[in-house]
Enzyme design. Structure first.
Site: not given
Length: 267
Positions: A134, A219
């Protein structure tokens, strides 16, 4: 790697075999970029994968690893990957038990990492990039990451209500970040904001997305396994150019419901 010498057009999926075209013969000198994309069945899935696929078909020496959420792959996605005609592997992965849904995508990214470890020589130069379906990607970002030595980084647009978030440099080195929650995250960076040399996985056997990772810290927890701030290689003109953006698509049913509602402000 030997499979780049094949001249036949081969399209395989789910078994982890590789799709090859003649284009790979012309790009054998380039490090391969392995683009890992988690995806799931929804109304916007095919349009968004089409957008990303049409970007990747313009990138030389690329291998797209698409990982479907669930027990099996989907015929519509398989058909799209074959039509786009780039080197691809299409897999499926079921969600981990007792892991919050907010910790999304880790089972799919791990499935792709497992596949890479089993099917390519990770002691040779290549690049691994986690590209959600996306987002929107400028072709230049793939040129920037191509020769990543260990971990390259760059800005990402439209993240957490910010116009962009970015590493901040001093004398050409990353010293901190302009991003949300910088105090509690060693690497406050978006998933679309970094790429790794395959050797980074080769020298770090435990480099995966762990189930114990905290929500919102995927992350930083991942990068803390394998690197320090000094390892980061700033790209995109010293992290001054935005070449990837979060451009999430609205659910069409929500839009159509608003469009048909006479009291809605939607035009």
């Amino acid at each position: 790697m030997g499979f780049f010498l094949l001249t036949d057009v081969l399209h395989y999926d789910n078994g982890g075999r590789i799709s090859c075209t003649k284009r790979e013969e012309q790009n054998q000198h380039l490090p391969i970029i392995y683009v890992i994309t988690p995806t799931y069945k929804r109304l916007t899935q095919i349009p968004e994968l089409t957008r990303l696929g049409n970007t990747l078909r313009n990138v030389p020496a690329v291998h797209w690893i698409v990982v479907e959420e669930g027990k099996r792959t989907l015929e519509a996605v398989r058909h799209l990957l074959m039509k786009i005609d780039i080197q691809f592997t299409y897999l499926s992965a079921t969600r981990y038990k007792n892991v919050p849904r907010t910790l999304k995508g880790i089972h799919q990214r791990n499935k792709a990492i497992f596949w890479l470890r089993e099917n390519i020589d990770m002691s040779k130069d290549g690049v691994v990039y986690f590209a959600d379906d996306d987002n929107t990607y400028d072709l230049e970002i793939f040129i920037e990451m191509r020769y990543t030595k260990k971990i390259s980084v760059w800005p990402v647009g439209f993240v957490s209500e910010k116009k962009y978030q970015t590493p901040i440099l001093e004398n050409g080195k990353v010293i901190k970040f302009d991003a949300w929650n910088t105090k509690q995250r060693k690497f406050p960076i978006d998933m679309a904001g970094f790429a790794l040399n395959t050797k980074t996985f080769y020298f770090n056997d435990d480099l995966y997305f762990w189930k114990s990772f905290q929500e919102g810290y995927q992350e930083t927890s991942f990068l803390e396994i394998c690197c320090t701030l000094n390892d980061l290689e700033p790209k995109a003109n010293g992290c001054t150019k935005v070449l990837v953006w979060h451009t999430k698509t609205k659910d069409p049913l929500v839009y159509f419901a608003s469009y048909n509602d006479p009291d809605s402000d939607t035009e």
